[in-house]
Design a protein around this motif. Structure first.
Motif, short mmCIF file in Angstrom:
data_model
loop_
_atom_site.label_atom_id
_atom_site.label_comp_id
_atom_site.label_asym_id
_atom_site.label_seq_id
_atom_site.Cartn_x
_atom_site.Cartn_y
_atom_site.Cartn_z
N ILE A 7 0.70 -1.09 0.02
CA ILE A 7 0.17 -0.09 0.10
C ILE A 7 0.91 1.24 0.11
N ALA A 8 0.62 1.98 -1.06
CA ALA A 8 1.35 3.49 -1.10
C ALA A 8 0.31 4.38 -0.38
N ASN A 9 1.16 4.95 0.83
CA ASN A 9 0.15 6.10 1.49
C ASN A 9 1.07 7.13 1.28
N TRP A 10 0.59 8.26 0.28
CA TRP A 10 1.19 9.28 -0.12
C TRP A 10 1.01 10.32 1.00
N LYS A 11 0.26 10.09 2.01
CA LYS A 11 0.17 11.11 2.91
C LYS A 11 -0.48 12.59 2.34
N MET A 12 -0.06 13.91 2.83
CA MET A 12 -0.30 14.99 2.17
C MET A 12 0.66 15.49 1.13
N ASN A 13 0.79 14.38 0.15
CA ASN A 13 1.86 14.72 -0.87
C ASN A 13 1.10 14.10 -2.10
N ILE A 14 1.82 14.52 -3.23
CA ILE A 14 1.54 14.05 -4.66
C ILE A 14 3.10 13.54 -5.24
N PRO A 15 3.25 12.39 -5.80
CA PRO A 15 4.50 12.34 -6.29
C PRO A 15 5.22 13.16 -7.05
N PRO A 16 6.52 13.51 -6.86
CA PRO A 16 7.03 14.76 -7.62
C PRO A 16 7.05 14.57 -9.10
N GLU A 17 6.93 13.26 -9.72
CA GLU A 17 7.09 13.20 -10.79
C GLU A 17 5.49 13.45 -11.58
N GLY A 18 4.59 13.51 -10.84
CA GLY A 18 3.32 13.91 -11.32
C GLY A 18 2.48 12.74 -11.15
N ILE A 19 1.21 12.78 -11.04
CA ILE A 19 0.28 11.81 -10.66
C ILE A 19 0.26 10.77 -11.90
N VAL A 20 0.05 11.67 -13.15
CA VAL A 20 -0.09 10.60 -14.32
C VAL A 20 0.84 9.85 -14.70
N THR A 21 2.10 10.54 -14.70
CA THR A 21 3.47 9.98 -14.94
C THR A 21 3.64 8.44 -13.89
N TYR A 22 3.35 9.07 -12.64
CA TYR A 22 3.63 8.02 -11.62
C TYR A 22 2.78 6.58 -12.03
N LEU A 23 1.21 7.08 -12.04
CA LEU A 23 0.44 5.94 -12.32
C LEU A 23 0.54 5.22 -13.55
N ASP A 24 1.26 5.69 -14.64
CA ASP A 24 1.38 4.96 -15.92
C ASP A 24 2.53 4.15 -15.45
N ALA A 25 3.41 4.44 -14.66
CA ALA A 25 4.78 3.64 -14.17
C ALA A 25 4.31 2.46 -13.44
N VAL A 26 3.38 2.67 -12.61
CA VAL A 26 3.26 1.56 -11.63
C VAL A 26 1.93 0.82 -11.95
N LYS A 27 1.41 1.09 -13.24
CA LYS A 27 0.16 0.64 -13.61
C LYS A 27 -0.13 -0.95 -13.31
N ASP A 28 1.02 -1.54 -13.57
CA ASP A 28 1.05 -3.16 -13.47
C ASP A 28 1.32 -3.79 -12.13
N ALA A 29 1.41 -3.00 -11.40
CA ALA A 29 2.02 -3.38 -9.74
C ALA A 29 0.68 -3.76 -9.28
N ASN A 30 0.75 -4.85 -8.24
CA ASN A 30 -0.26 -5.47 -7.66
C ASN A 30 -0.34 -4.63 -6.20
N ALA A 31 -0.71 -3.30 -6.42
CA ALA A 31 -0.65 -2.72 -5.08
C ALA A 31 -2.02 -1.89 -4.82
N VAL A 32 -1.94 -1.03 -3.92
CA VAL A 32 -3.08 -0.24 -3.39
C VAL A 32 -2.63 1.06 -3.23
N ILE A 33 -3.19 2.27 -3.70
CA ILE A 33 -2.58 3.41 -3.72
C ILE A 33 -3.54 4.56 -2.65
N ALA A 34 -3.04 5.18 -1.77
CA ALA A 34 -3.81 5.84 -1.04
C ALA A 34 -3.30 7.27 -1.10
#
Ligand code: PEP
Length: 245
Positions: A7-34
């Motif tokens: 589980i990725a707990n972003w807390k009160m942050n967004i990934p520095p690379e940007g949400i869309v770039t990040y999500l494209d990169a991790v799209k195949d990860a078996n994970a949960v994003i918070a």
């Protein structure tokens, strides 16, 4: 058999690379994003397993600034983190409030991720096991019987965001104690279905020590989850968890 989760707990942050770039990169990860509340829908549009980081302890009404578990479900959340130590220590959430939030999450049909864990002084005094057991006892509400699944995250306060992770041996000891407490305090059958995660400065460098014992069902990750490469390395490490019996 408990499910395994990263589980990725972003807390009160967004990934520095940007949400869309990040999500494209991790799209195949078996994970949960918070992500923070306001990004839930955006993330849910691109990623299957989404968690909120908190919810109200009430269903609806005059509670300015709060967000109910039902609303989170409407935004695409499947999980809600409850009782994170930052909520307990910074915002003064106590076991009673957390138990009410747990009830709301279960009633909404979502999976709670219940965080527990001792502070440094409690560990130094040898009270870590007792403290975590007490937190689980305080969460033993009647509604647990209606829960399909619960995730417990063992997150020692001294390890969160500090760069000081618990050792694999410490985690193995606590996981055993958590399973015992779940058997004692929670409804029959729920303990064996409850996933137990570790959280606290998990990184690609220390994760192998934490998985070596094979008792952990996954990880709740803060800092290292904000970088897609590091998070993907943790997703790869999850594949090295020993096969379940
Ligand atoms: C967390 O936020 O739950 C957490 C474990 O953070 P970090 O990985 O940064 O210690």
């Amino acid at each position: 058999m408990p499910n395994r989760y990263l589980i990725a707990n972003w807390k009160m942050n967004i990934p520095p690379e940007g949400i869309v770039t990040y999500l494209d990169a991790v799209k195949d990860a078996n994970a949960v994003i918070a992500p923070p509340f306001v990004y839930l829908k955006d993330v849910a549009a691109r990623f299957a397993n989404i968690s909120a980081q908190n919810c109200a302890d009430q269903k609806a009404g005059a509670f300015t600034g709060e967000v109910s578990a039902d609303m989170l479900r409407d935004c695409g959340a499947r999980f809600v983190i409850i009782g994170h130590s930052e909520r307990r220590t910074i915002y003064g959430e106590d076991d009673g409030l957390i138990a009410r939030k747990l009830e709301m999450v279960i009633d909404a049909g979502l999976t709670p991720i219940l965080c527990i864990g001792e502070n440094e002084q409690q560990r130094e005094r040898g009270h870590a096991v007792e403290f975590c057991s007490d937190q689980l006892c305080a969460a033993a509400i009647p509604q647990l019987a209606n829960a399909n699944e619960i995730v417990v995250a063992y997150e020692p306060i001294w390890a969160i965001g500090t760069g000081r992770n618990a050792t694999g041996a410490m985690v193995a000891e606590i996981v055993g104690a958590i399973r015992d407490a779940l058997e004692r305090f929670w409804p029959d059958g729920l303990a064996s279905r409850t996933s137990i995660l570790y959280g606290g400065s998990v990184t690609p460098d220390n994760v192998d020590d934490l998985i070596a014992d094979g008792r952990i069902d996954g990880f709740l990750v803060g800092g290292a989850s904000l970088d897609s490469k590091r998070f993907l390395a943790l997703a790869e490490a999850m594949k090295r968890l020993p096969a379940q019996p």
